[in-house]
Design an enzyme around this catalytic site. Structure first.
Site, mmCIF file in Angstrom:
data_model
loop_
_atom_site.group_PDB
_atom_site.id
_atom_site.type_symbol
_atom_site.label_atom_id
_atom_site.label_comp_id
_atom_site.label_asym_id
_atom_site.label_seq_id
_atom_site.Cartn_x
_atom_site.Cartn_y
_atom_site.Cartn_z
ATOM 1 N N ASP A 14 0.751 -1.213 -0.167
ATOM 2 C CA ASP A 14 -0.037 0.088 0.051
ATOM 3 C C ASP A 14 0.825 1.205 -0.013
ATOM 4 O OD1 ASP A 14 -2.166 -1.683 0.215
ATOM 5 O OD2 ASP A 14 -1.945 -1.768 2.647
ATOM 6 N N GLU A 186 -10.644 1.124 -4.759
ATOM 7 C CA GLU A 186 -10.418 1.639 -3.459
ATOM 8 C C GLU A 186 -9.099 2.292 -3.781
ATOM 9 O OE1 GLU A 186 -9.355 -1.681 -1.239
ATOM 10 O OE2 GLU A 186 -8.596 -2.939 -2.849
#
Length: 524
Positions: A14, A186
């Site tokens: 991430d 997302e």
């Protein structure tokens, strides 16, 4: 000069990247591990070092009791007018259809802190990003979670204005996109260039269908048009590619106007299982702009490259990290994490016995609350870890040793304990989806120090032990490293393998174990 991927090896997912002056920083997720959010630093996009952590105290981050693969999801790093901003999600519940989570922002005058106490933002979804517009206004973007039956759980990207003076969100919540037909939209990141607001999102889920998709709009609120040749990046449909799960990108522009994207990837075991005990890692790709204002991989196509040209910047290597930590400092190095709780002197000390890491035993390896464990990432398929421990257990409830840990359900443990018949002994503990087995006990009565080792070779793992650190003998069978992977037996988890030391005292008397050193050594 070439960049070799992954740039951040082992559990480093991430990635959120920024440049401030001549320095580049990447923030990565840490989930249930404390301290929260690891910051990496580079000056040339080639050489990277772990620099610092953001969430270093329990007033900023409470992880006790949170589920495995909960905690810190997808932090996002930004910078505006002398202040660093770090948004993070703390996922406190993830069972069933619900996501119990809370979103915060912390600030600092320097990347190394001090970082503020957290400001609460919202709880509507995860992966939130704070965009600083050129007119001084700030907007929070995040995905929206919808638990209702028959609805799309990933219910689009929403935005709301953030008031830095009031330190809260204000005004209406607006839906800006529901993503593409790839789905599972997302990870929003927003950038402004040439009159456009560019919205970069992750799609396809964080597994083998992962992708990065770009959109743009003339207004920050949209409407956002989708890149006609989406996605920018994916390895979907290419199981032979060495960097799987490519997606979830973050953009960087260099001082010279070159563009790069950092992104998630995963290197899999060669046994065809599709598993990676190293977890989700971070790679980087060079980009180029089209004449009509869209980004493409400079290499062409959508597949990530293992090697790519570095930007036109001076090389800036960092000193080589030592393989051995002798625990001579008064605090743990940046490589170490503890599980759910900070390194508190009540259970972890580097000063009570100088040159040793002392752990006082607490709860079991199945606990989600008060474990006494210090561990670091496994970053190579071929490596070994080694330690030496002085420990005198009085009964079977007292244990200490070398742990290879994915989560509370899946781990391997070479432990010292005490048994009425065997006395002080070693054995190998296997926890497979929460089912525990004890293997191959070896008596070590009278040994003041026990040397412990674990050797990784792709999908194989072997424990060994020694009385002197010179002559080693194996203990237990050859084990499968795939047990330490995200998708082992189809579970949905998000971290990666850690290697470390731990101690337990289920009597509650906190019997201590002293670890003399810890070696992490990689092999070609």
């Amino acid at each position: 000069m070439m960049i070799h991927n992954p740039i951040l090896r082992g559990f480093n997912p991430d990635a959120s990247a920024i440049r401030v002056g001549d320095d580049y920083y990447i923030a990565t997720s840490t989930f249930e591990w404390f301290p929260g959010v690891l910051i990496h630093h580079s000056k040339d996009l080639v050489h990277w070092r772990p620099l610092t952590h953001v969430l270093t105290r329990e007033s900023q981050l409470t992880l006790r009791g949170i589920p495995s693969s909960g905690g810190i999801w997808a932090p996002s790093l930004s910078y505006d007018e002398g202040t660093y901003y770090l948004c993070f999600t703390n996922v406190v519940g993830r069972k069933g259809v619900y996501k119990d989570l809370h979103n915060y922002v912390v600030t600092a005058p320097s990347i190394e802190g001090p970082w503020s106490e957290p400001i609460y933002l919202n709880s509507s979804g995860f992966d939130h990003f704070l965009f600083h517009d050129s007119d001084g206004r700030k907007y929070l973007f995040n995905m929206q979670w919808d638990f209702r039956k028959g609805k799309n759980r990933f219910a689009g990207i929403i935005m709301q204005e953030y008031d830095p003076r009031e330190q809260k969100l204000t005004g209406p919540v607006k839906l800006v996109t529901q993503g593409t037909n790839i789905g599972v939209t997302e990870g929003p990141m927003v950038y402004k260039k040439d009159g456009y607001y560019y919205l970069l999102v992750a799609e396809g889920g964080t597994g083998i269908n992962h992708a990065a998709t770009l959109m743009r709009a003339r207004s920050v609120e949209g409407p956002y048009e989708i890149d006609p040749h989406y996605p920018i990046l994916t390895t979907k449909g290419h199981p032979e590619h060495p960097l799987q799960k490519a997606g979830h990108g973050s953009l960087i522009e260099t001082q010279g106007g070159e563009w790069y994207m950092v992104h998630i990837c995963s290197r899999q075991l060669p046994d065809g299982s599709g598993l990676s005990p190293l977890g989700r890692e971070t790679s980087i790709q060079k980009l180029s702009w089209t004449e009509d204002g869209w980004l493409r991989l400079a290499s062409g196509g959508r597949l990530p490259e293992l090697q790519l040209p570095a930007p036109a910047l001076p090389a800036h290597p960092f000193p080589v990290e030592p393989e051995r930590d002798d625990f001579d400092e008064t605090k743990l190095s940046v490589h170490w994490h503890t599980l759910r709780t900070p390194a508190d002197p009540s259970w972890l000390s580097l000063t009570e016995r100088p040159g040793y890491l002392r752990l006082r035993g607490r709860e079991s390896l199945y606990s989600l609350h008060r474990q006494s464990m210090a561990a670091r990432r496994v970053q190579s398929f071929r490596c070994e870890v080694e330690t030496c421990v002085a420990f005198e257990p009085a009964n079977f409830n007292q244990m200490a040793g070398l742990v290879l840990y994915y989560d509370d359900q899946d781990h391997y443990y070479l432990r010292i304990s005490h048994d009425e018949e065997l006395g002080k002994h070693l054995n190998v503990i296997v926890s497979d989806q929460g089912q525990m087995d004890e293997l191959d006990a070896k008596v070590v009565t009278g040994w003041e120090r026990v040397y412990l080792k674990a050797s990784f070779d792709q999908d194989k793992l072997q424990f060994s032990f020694s009385p002197d650190g010179l002559s080693w003998q194996p203990i237990g069978p050859e084990l499968y490293t795939g047990l330490l992977a995200d998708e082992y037996k189809n579970k949905l988890s998000f971290t990666g393998a850690f290697a470390g030391v731990c101690a337990q005292d289920l009597n509650g008397t906190m019997q201590h174990a002293d670890f003399d050193y810890f070696v992490y050594r990689e092999h070609p």
